[in-house]
Scaffold this motif. Structure first.
Motif, PDB file in Angstrom:
ATOM      1  N   HIS A 118       0.825  -1.212   0.000  1.00  0.00           N
ATOM      2  CA  HIS A 118       0.000   0.000   0.000  1.00  0.00           C
ATOM      3  C   HIS A 118       0.857   1.260   0.000  1.00  0.00           C
ATOM      4  N   SER A 119       1.914   1.268   0.797  1.00  0.00           N
ATOM      5  CA  SER A 119       2.756   2.460   0.914  1.00  0.00           C
ATOM      6  C   SER A 119       3.546   2.722  -0.362  1.00  0.00           C
ATOM      7  N   ALA A 120       3.863   1.665  -1.098  1.00  0.00           N
ATOM      8  CA  ALA A 120       4.668   1.806  -2.322  1.00  0.00           C
ATOM      9  C   ALA A 120       3.831   2.106  -3.554  1.00  0.00           C
ATOM     10  N   SER A 121       2.514   2.159  -3.411  1.00  0.00           N
ATOM     11  CA  SER A 121       1.628   2.266  -4.578  1.00  0.00           C
ATOM     12  C   SER A 121       0.880   3.590  -4.615  1.00  0.00           C
ATOM     13  N   SER A 122       1.600   4.664  -4.323  1.00  0.00           N
ATOM     14  CA  SER A 122       1.076   6.034  -4.426  1.00  0.00           C
ATOM     15  C   SER A 122      -0.232   6.237  -3.674  1.00  0.00           C
ATOM     16  N   PRO A 123      -0.226   6.007  -2.350  1.00  0.00           N
ATOM     17  CA  PRO A 123      -1.456   6.247  -1.591  1.00  0.00           C
ATOM     18  C   PRO A 123      -1.848   7.720  -1.631  1.00  0.00           C
ATOM     19  N   THR A 124      -3.091   7.982  -1.978  1.00  0.00           N
ATOM     20  CA  THR A 124      -3.595   9.353  -2.091  1.00  0.00           C
ATOM     21  C   THR A 124      -5.029   9.399  -1.575  1.00  0.00           C
ATOM     22  N   LEU A 125      -5.494  10.585  -1.247  1.00  0.00           N
ATOM     23  CA  LEU A 125      -6.843  10.761  -0.723  1.00  0.00           C
ATOM     24  C   LEU A 125      -7.860  10.698  -1.854  1.00  0.00           C
ATOM     25  N   GLY A 126      -8.898   9.898  -1.646  1.00  0.00           N
ATOM     26  CA  GLY A 126     -10.023   9.854  -2.574  1.00  0.00           C
ATOM     27  C   GLY A 126      -9.778   9.002  -3.796  1.00  0.00           C
ATOM     28  N   PRO A 127     -10.765   8.924  -4.685  1.00  0.00           N
ATOM     29  CA  PRO A 127     -12.021   9.679  -4.719  1.00  0.00           C
ATOM     30  C   PRO A 127     -13.038   9.166  -3.695  1.00  0.00           C
TER      31      PRO A 127
END
Length: 292
Positions: A118-127
């Protein structure tokens, strides 16, 4: 598909291999392929799951290039990642033992591996969560309407989670303990079986792992490690119980669909599908949903 030998020869140039059936799980058929000192796993899925097999292969390849052990697909002789007609992949074999998740140590390995992905796969907020898994969790899905309690559960969990805006990343979507392969020699834990991988709320994977570990009360070692290493804040983790209900509703819809179509893929029986649906209902009840 009864045997992939013909396709291995035609598309991968693998002749005279030893091909042995394996337990492929509920959505696929798999074979252990041994050829000239190398070991692979051939995996076949239904035509409806071909796109998911391709997507999963892409995710596994990207993560393998980033240093994770994922059992990525071996390209065909003409450069395709997987075949789509038939839906067949030849995967790198991951040596080691499947985890069970009973011990704190194993739960820690599972959590560290999943948190790393999860941390290596571009965690971002949303949608917005309302856009997630509409093909997995809707009252209109096949078989769902045969079970009034399940229709009510889906509507309830959608009402509960749809307004949330949470951290999204690449999800495995089905991180059962047996998908984590631990190599006792190297100390490395791999994560295999990426068919169905997609971007979505990270809490979905966390709730899935907790479900397979026996529920929140039995997954404390997993949760402690994940919270210390994963990308989610404590404030976001407070929605775990809601996503546990979401995950159980997905499980219910999955088995309702299998029952409606008499899907026995994976060598299981009708009673196994009935048990899967019943278990989802029981666990939803334990999570506070009163199924009438």
């Amino acid at each position: 598909m009864n045997n992939p030998t013909e396709f291995l020869a035609r598309f991968w140039g693998i002749d005279d291999a030893s091909v042995t059936p394996m337990d492929g799980g509920m959505n696929s058929d798999t074979w252990l392929v041994e050829h000239e000192g190398s070991t692979y796993v051939a995996k076949a899925v239904s035509p409806e799951m071909a796109a998911a097999l391709v997507a999963g292969g892409e995710v596994a390849t990207t993560l393998a290039e980033a240093g994770f052990v994922t059992g990525p697909p071996v390209p065909t002789r003409d450069g395709r990642m997987v075949l789509t007609e038939p839906a067949l992949a030849l995967l790198a074999h991951v040596p080691g033992r499947e985890l069970g998740g009973e011990s704190d140590e194993e739960q820690g390995w599972i959590a560290s591996t999943l948190a790393g992905v999860h941390s290596a796969s571009s965690p971002t907020l949303g949608p917005n969560t309302a856009t997630f898994a509409l093909d997995w969790l809707s009252p209109q899905m096949p078989g769902v309407g045969d079970h009034q309690w399940l229709t009510a559960a889906i509507e309830a969990v959608r009402h509960e989670t749809d307004p949330l805006t949470l951290t999204w990343s690449v999800l495995h979507t089905d991180p059962a303990p047996e998908a984590f392969i631990h190599n006792d020699t190297t100390g490395v834990t791999g994560l295999i079986d990426w068919t169905g991988a997609r971007r979505g709320p990270v809490l979905y994977d966390v709730a899935s792992a907790v479900m397979y570990l026996g529920g929140i009360e039995h997954a404390s070692a997993f949760l402690n490690t994940y919270q210390s290493q994963g990308p989610l804040s404590a404030d976001e983790m407070r929605h775990l119980e809601a996503f546990s209900r979401f995950r159980e509703a997905v499980q219910g819809a999955y088995f309702a669909g299998r029952l409606a179509s008499n899907d026995l893929t994976g060598g299981i029986e009708h009673a196994d599908n009935e048990k899967g649906l019943s278990d989802a209902r029981r666990r939803l009840g334990a999570l506070g949903f009163a199924a009438s």
